[in-house]
Design a protein around this motif. Structure first.
Motif, PDB file in Angstrom:
ATOM      1  N   CYS A   1      -2.968  -1.866  13.985  1.00 53.18           N
ATOM      2  CA  CYS A   1      -4.116  -1.476  13.150  1.00 53.18           C
ATOM      3  C   CYS A   1      -3.638  -0.869  11.844  1.00 53.18           C
ATOM      4  CB  CYS A   1      -5.000  -0.492  13.901  1.00 53.18           C
ATOM      5  SG  CYS A   1      -5.816  -1.165  15.355  1.00 53.18           S
ATOM      6  N   ASP A   2      -2.637   0.019  11.943  1.00 49.69           N
ATOM      7  CA  ASP A   2      -2.080   0.617  10.730  1.00 49.69           C
ATOM      8  C   ASP A   2      -1.545  -0.467   9.787  1.00 49.69           C
ATOM      9  OD1 ASP A   2      -2.640   3.153  11.671  1.00 49.69           O
ATOM     10  OD2 ASP A   2      -0.669   3.419  12.573  1.00 49.69           O
ATOM     11  N   LYS A   3      -0.902  -1.485  10.361  1.00 52.73           N
ATOM     12  CA  LYS A   3      -0.326  -2.549   9.534  1.00 52.73           C
ATOM     13  C   LYS A   3      -1.428  -3.359   8.839  1.00 52.73           C
ATOM     14  CE  LYS A   3       3.219  -6.150   9.641  1.00 52.73           C
ATOM     15  NZ  LYS A   3       2.494  -7.061   8.739  1.00 52.73           N
ATOM     16  N   LEU A   4      -2.505  -3.658   9.567  1.00 52.00           N
ATOM     17  CA  LEU A   4      -3.618  -4.385   8.960  1.00 52.00           C
ATOM     18  C   LEU A   4      -4.214  -3.599   7.794  1.00 52.00           C
ATOM     19  CD1 LEU A   4      -5.512  -5.871  12.043  1.00 52.00           C
ATOM     20  CD2 LEU A   4      -4.436  -7.157  10.189  1.00 52.00           C
ATOM     21  N   ILE A   5      -4.341  -2.280   7.974  1.00 54.84           N
ATOM     22  CA  ILE A   5      -4.878  -1.445   6.901  1.00 54.84           C
ATOM     23  C   ILE A   5      -3.970  -1.505   5.680  1.00 54.84           C
ATOM     24  CG2 ILE A   5      -5.335   0.934   6.213  1.00 54.84           C
ATOM     25  CD1 ILE A   5      -6.299   1.428   9.093  1.00 54.84           C
ATOM     26  N   MET A   6      -2.665  -1.349   5.885  1.00 51.82           N
ATOM     27  CA  MET A   6      -1.731  -1.372   4.759  1.00 51.82           C
ATOM     28  C   MET A   6      -1.677  -2.747   4.101  1.00 51.82           C
ATOM     29  SD  MET A   6      -0.945   1.676   4.522  1.00 51.82           S
ATOM     30  CE  MET A   6       0.097   1.391   3.080  1.00 51.82           C
ATOM     31  N   ASP A   7      -1.829  -3.808   4.900  1.00 51.59           N
ATOM     32  CA  ASP A   7      -1.822  -5.159   4.332  1.00 51.59           C
ATOM     33  C   ASP A   7      -3.036  -5.413   3.447  1.00 51.59           C
ATOM     34  OD1 ASP A   7       0.525  -5.680   5.637  1.00 51.59           O
ATOM     35  OD2 ASP A   7      -0.379  -6.818   7.287  1.00 51.59           O
ATOM     36  N   SER A   8      -4.127  -4.664   3.686  1.00 48.73           N
ATOM     37  CA  SER A   8      -5.376  -4.904   2.944  1.00 48.73           C
ATOM     38  C   SER A   8      -5.714  -3.800   1.962  1.00 48.73           C
ATOM     39  CB  SER A   8      -6.540  -5.049   3.941  1.00 48.73           C
ATOM     40  OG  SER A   8      -6.298  -6.090   4.856  1.00 48.73           O
ATOM     41  N   ILE A   9      -4.852  -2.806   1.846  1.00 48.36           N
ATOM     42  CA  ILE A   9      -5.194  -1.635   1.037  1.00 48.36           C
ATOM     43  C   ILE A   9      -5.294  -1.955  -0.444  1.00 48.36           C
ATOM     44  CG2 ILE A   9      -2.868  -0.761   0.532  1.00 48.36           C
ATOM     45  CD1 ILE A   9      -3.970   2.031   1.369  1.00 48.36           C
ATOM     46  N   ASN A  10      -4.680  -3.053  -0.895  1.00 47.31           N
ATOM     47  CA  ASN A  10      -4.724  -3.411  -2.315  1.00 47.31           C
ATOM     48  C   ASN A  10      -5.908  -4.306  -2.656  1.00 47.31           C
ATOM     49  OD1 ASN A  10      -3.761  -5.599  -0.910  1.00 47.31           O
ATOM     50  ND2 ASN A  10      -2.187  -6.149  -2.401  1.00 47.31           N
ATOM     51  N   LYS A  11      -6.808  -4.539  -1.700  1.00 47.19           N
ATOM     52  CA  LYS A  11      -7.992  -5.355  -1.963  1.00 47.19           C
ATOM     53  C   LYS A  11      -9.157  -4.470  -2.385  1.00 47.19           C
ATOM     54  CE  LYS A  11      -6.796  -8.931   1.416  1.00 47.19           C
ATOM     55  NZ  LYS A  11      -7.236  -9.668   2.631  1.00 47.19           N
ATOM     56  N   ASN A  12      -9.838  -4.877  -3.473  1.00 47.40           N
ATOM     57  CA  ASN A  12     -11.039  -4.164  -3.906  1.00 47.40           C
ATOM     58  C   ASN A  12     -12.200  -4.671  -3.057  1.00 47.40           C
ATOM     59  OD1 ASN A  12     -12.974  -2.722  -5.216  1.00 47.40           O
ATOM     60  ND2 ASN A  12     -12.887  -3.881  -7.128  1.00 47.40           N
ATOM     61  N   TYR A  13     -12.350  -4.032  -1.915  1.00 47.24           N
ATOM     62  CA  TYR A  13     -13.232  -4.540  -0.859  1.00 47.24           C
ATOM     63  C   TYR A  13     -14.676  -4.727  -1.322  1.00 47.24           C
ATOM     64  CZ  TYR A  13     -16.238  -4.007   3.261  1.00 47.24           C
ATOM     65  OH  TYR A  13     -17.214  -4.152   4.195  1.00 47.24           O
ATOM     66  N   VAL A  14     -15.117  -3.906  -2.277  1.00 48.41           N
ATOM     67  CA  VAL A  14     -16.510  -3.974  -2.702  1.00 48.41           C
ATOM     68  C   VAL A  14     -16.808  -5.278  -3.446  1.00 48.41           C
ATOM     69  CG1 VAL A  14     -16.256  -2.875  -4.975  1.00 48.41           C
ATOM     70  CG2 VAL A  14     -18.379  -2.542  -3.661  1.00 48.41           C
ATOM     71  N   ASN A  15     -15.764  -5.942  -3.975  1.00 50.16           N
ATOM     72  CA  ASN A  15     -15.957  -7.209  -4.682  1.00 50.16           C
ATOM     73  C   ASN A  15     -15.945  -8.339  -3.661  1.00 50.16           C
ATOM     74  OD1 ASN A  15     -15.863  -9.482  -6.364  1.00 50.16           O
ATOM     75  ND2 ASN A  15     -14.766  -8.336  -7.952  1.00 50.16           N
ATOM     76  N   MET A  16     -17.106  -8.628  -3.135  1.00 46.00           N
ATOM     77  CA  MET A  16     -17.189  -9.561  -2.005  1.00 46.00           C
ATOM     78  C   MET A  16     -16.931 -11.010  -2.404  1.00 46.00           C
ATOM     79  SD  MET A  16     -20.398  -7.920   0.066  1.00 46.00           S
ATOM     80  CE  MET A  16     -20.327  -6.203   0.622  1.00 46.00           C
ATOM     81  N   ASP A  17     -17.184 -11.365  -3.673  1.00 48.13           N
ATOM     82  CA  ASP A  17     -16.928 -12.741  -4.103  1.00 48.13           C
ATOM     83  C   ASP A  17     -15.441 -13.056  -4.112  1.00 48.13           C
ATOM     84  OD1 ASP A  17     -19.590 -13.301  -4.418  1.00 48.13           O
ATOM     85  OD2 ASP A  17     -19.644 -12.642  -6.509  1.00 48.13           O
ATOM     86  N   GLU A  18     -14.633 -12.059  -4.466  1.00 51.99           N
ATOM     87  CA  GLU A  18     -13.189 -12.289  -4.538  1.00 51.99           C
ATOM     88  C   GLU A  18     -12.516 -12.205  -3.177  1.00 51.99           C
ATOM     89  OE1 GLU A  18     -11.541  -9.661  -7.390  1.00 51.99           O
ATOM     90  OE2 GLU A  18     -12.783 -10.374  -9.053  1.00 51.99           O
ATOM     91  N   TYR A  19     -13.157 -11.495  -2.242  1.00 48.96           N
ATOM     92  CA  TYR A  19     -12.568 -11.323  -0.914  1.00 48.96           C
ATOM     93  C   TYR A  19     -13.599 -11.713   0.152  1.00 48.96           C
ATOM     94  CZ  TYR A  19      -9.310  -8.690  -3.784  1.00 48.96           C
ATOM     95  OH  TYR A  19      -8.419  -8.330  -4.757  1.00 48.96           O
ATOM     96  N   PRO A  20     -13.949 -12.992   0.211  1.00 43.15           N
ATOM     97  CA  PRO A  20     -15.021 -13.442   1.121  1.00 43.15           C
ATOM     98  C   PRO A  20     -14.657 -13.317   2.595  1.00 43.15           C
ATOM     99  CG  PRO A  20     -13.931 -15.328   0.119  1.00 43.15           C
ATOM    100  CD  PRO A  20     -13.405 -14.119  -0.575  1.00 43.15           C
ATOM    101  N   VAL A  21     -13.379 -13.448   2.925  1.00 46.17           N
ATOM    102  CA  VAL A  21     -12.996 -13.369   4.344  1.00 46.17           C
ATOM    103  C   VAL A  21     -13.164 -11.936   4.847  1.00 46.17           C
ATOM    104  CG1 VAL A  21     -11.132 -13.695   6.005  1.00 46.17           C
ATOM    105  CG2 VAL A  21     -11.426 -15.330   4.129  1.00 46.17           C
ATOM    106  N   THR A  22     -12.771 -10.970   4.017  1.00 46.09           N
ATOM    107  CA  THR A  22     -12.972  -9.569   4.388  1.00 46.09           C
ATOM    108  C   THR A  22     -14.455  -9.276   4.586  1.00 46.09           C
ATOM    109  OG1 THR A  22     -11.010  -8.932   3.126  1.00 46.09           O
ATOM    110  CG2 THR A  22     -12.560  -7.177   3.682  1.00 46.09           C
ATOM    111  N   THR A  23     -15.291  -9.856   3.715  1.00 44.45           N
ATOM    112  CA  THR A  23     -16.741  -9.686   3.846  1.00 44.45           C
ATOM    113  C   THR A  23     -17.246 -10.295   5.145  1.00 44.45           C
ATOM    114  OG1 THR A  23     -16.977  -9.744   1.436  1.00 44.45           O
ATOM    115  CG2 THR A  23     -18.962 -10.140   2.737  1.00 44.45           C
ATOM    116  N   GLU A  24     -16.718 -11.448   5.487  1.00 46.20           N
ATOM    117  CA  GLU A  24     -17.132 -12.104   6.733  1.00 46.20           C
ATOM    118  C   GLU A  24     -16.742 -11.260   7.953  1.00 46.20           C
ATOM    119  OE1 GLU A  24     -18.416 -14.656   9.700  1.00 46.20           O
ATOM    120  OE2 GLU A  24     -18.981 -14.498   7.584  1.00 46.20           O
ATOM    121  N   LEU A  25     -15.551 -10.671   7.918  1.00 47.33           N
ATOM    122  CA  LEU A  25     -15.132  -9.806   9.028  1.00 47.33           C
ATOM    123  C   LEU A  25     -16.053  -8.599   9.157  1.00 47.33           C
ATOM    124  CD1 LEU A  25     -11.243  -9.871   8.580  1.00 47.33           C
ATOM    125  CD2 LEU A  25     -12.554 -10.864  10.450  1.00 47.33           C
TER     126      LEU A  25
END
Length: 542
Positions: free
Chosen positions: A73-97
């Protein structure tokens, strides 16, 4: 050992230890940027060193927040920490999750969804943001309804128990909603359903129910509230809704209290974690009960936590226990209950996934040690006085003995210091007389560096005392400050040139002492003079 690298070619910097570098020899600016850069290793080390003074999250038994997760879980968080999660168009897979998680929780909470239907929801940064969004939605819905009915819509209110988490009070303040709190009572520390429904009126945007009270972990009676509010809505024609705040209990009740009417079909796995948490809570509860000194305030059916209070407050209180437990690394909060149960003080231990049986047993043992130390305090002082009398040491009061290493188990060291006092004082008085310094009493000499070998410094200060003290007394008289003796003036910053600060402290001293004496009397502490009260209750008044 952390090593730094050369800053640039030609630099005289080499692979030196961070702690041997120039950057740790002086304090770096705290509130502005440095003119020059420093090596990244040094910056990391400086910040990391300061963070060491934070509490240990694993031993923070105040927090409901998760303090441990699997490394994956810690690794998944660190792997995604550089994503601007609020921008759903640029990160659609994160939005789907995120949307998948919303649907998992909706079905876990038995949302009325068909197999092909999708739940609507959103991820938030913690439960406080969730409360803000939910409360705002209730307010907007109520306002639209009142506007359609051509009724006033400017005075919304929300009904909660006095035990709600502070974020509800923030919501009411931020979004201009009146907060109507149902007061608590002794032995019933959650919202009373009958009283809550009585407070509901046409302007109530929702009735907030807590699944896991912050104070004792108890689940409020959602079923009873739902029944009573349904009746009221039927009688009045209103449609006041219920909001269940399940931030603490939402991932507890479905797995270990299936008899509650949540009606879930549960997968295996997380259920075992919650069962372990509840089991460890029982270990702490039973260990505390065996001491015979505590009342258990929490309920067995609720969030896995143990809230408890002392049966007898004549010797010490919950705040002292909380303070002394920090010596063992534990962060266990002590607090008073909300109105109208504010006369009840409790300690609270939240049991999380990373709180093992070993830690549960260690916590109980450390609480026993703290209680033993608190019980031994008067005994230690009396024992030291008796030893003093046996050794022929005269004129040693309880205050003197207590002030010198009274918490130290090394009685010999205490007595050695007591024995040496008269010798040192007499030596200083003799030197005073040889130097022609008059009117210096044992008290004066003893109070100024009596342990200091620098006799010259002592004598210089003694020379300066009469002039400074007389000057302060004169200013006191000019300012109309009465009842200030030479001793008082001398004892408070007599070496400090800031006379204003001296008089300010003299002015507030009487008020503080009187307040402490009043608190002593309220707590039943007898035979304490002003000096003793001031030293014993310093923390109380601060």
């Amino acid at each position: 050992m952390v090593l730094s690298r050369p800053l640039a070619s030609g630099s005289d910097a080499s692979l030196n230890s961070t702690f041997a570098s120039q950057y740790v020899r002086t304090c770096l600016p705290k509130f502005k940027m440095l003119e020059d850069s420093i090596p990244k290793e040094v910056a990391y080390q400086i910040i990391n060193d300061e963070l060491m003074f934070d509490g240990n999250p694993r031993l923070n038994l105040a927090s409901f927040a998760t303090t441990w997760m699997e490394p994956e879980c810690d690794k998944l968080i660190m792997d995604s920490i550089n994503k601007n999660y609020v921008n759903m168009d640029e990160y659609p897979v994160t939005t789907e999750l995120q949307n998948r998680c919303v649907n998992m929780i909706a079905r876990l909470f038995n949302a009325p969804l068909r197999e092909s239907e999708t739940a609507v929801g959103v991820g938030t940064v913690g439960s406080s943001e969730a409360i803000m969004l939910a409360g705002l939605a209730f307010k907007r819905k109520w306002q639209n309804k009142m506007k359609a009915l051509d009724k006033p819509w400017d005075k919304p209110n929300i009904v909660t128990g006095a035990n709600v988490q502070v974020c509800w009070k923030k919501f009411a303040r931020y979004f201009e909603v009146e907060l109507k709190e149902v007061k608590l009572s002794e032995s019933y520390y959650v919202m009373d359903p009958e009283k809550a429904v009585e407070m509901v009126d046409e302007n109530t945007i929702c009735l907030a129910v807590i699944l896991g009270s912050t104070f004792n972990g108890e689940f409020e009676d959602v079923k009873r509230l739902n029944y009573l509010l349904t009746q009221k809505n039927t009688e009045t024609g209103w449609d006041t809704p219920i909001h269940v705040d399940a931030a603490s209990g939402g991932f507890v009740a479905p797995f270990i209290y299936p008899e509650l009417e949540w009606d879930f079909r549960l997968p295996l796995g997380y259920k075992h974690i919650m069962e372990n948490c509840q089991g460890n809570a029982m270990v702490v509860k039973e260990g505390l009960e065996k001491t015979g000194l505590f009342n258990i305030v929490s309920k067995d059916n609720g969030v896995p936590l143990v809230a408890f209070s002392l049966k007898d407050h004549s010797a010490h209180d919950e705040f002292k226990i909380s303070d002394m437990l920090r010596r063992f690394g534990w962060i266990v909060p002590a607090y008073t209950m909300p109105p109208d149960a504010q006369h009840i003080t409790v300690l609270r231990v939240v049991i999380r996934e990373d709180f093992s049986r070993t830690l549960a047993e260690r916590l109980v043992n450390d609480i026993r040690k703290v209680l033993h130390e608190l019980d031994m305090m008067p005994t230690k002082v009396n024992a030291k006085i008796e030893i003093c009398e046996e050794k022929g040491i005269k004129n040693k009061t309880e205050v003197e003995v207590q002030s010198i290493h009274w918490q130290n188990g090394d009685i010999g060291k205490v007595l050695d210091e007591l024995d040496m006092m008269p010798v040192k004082v007499n030596a200083m008085i003799e030197i005073c007389e040889e130097n022609g310094i008059k009117n210096e009493t044992e008290v004066e000499v003893q109070s100024i560096h009596w342990q200091n070998d620098d006799i010259g410094k002592v004598l210089h200060e003694l020379d300066m005392m009469p002039a400074k003290v007389n000057a302060m007394i004169e200013i006191c008289e000019e300012k109309g400050i009465k009842n200030k003796t030479e001793v008082e003036v001398q004892s408070i910053h007599w070496q400090n040139g800031d006379i204003g600060k001296v008089f300010h402290e003299l002015d507030i001293m009487s008020a503080k002492v009187n307040a402490k004496i009043e608190i002593s009397e309220e707590k039943g502490i007898k035979n304490k003079n002003e000096v003793e009260v001031q030293s014993i209750l310093e923390k109380v008044c601060s």
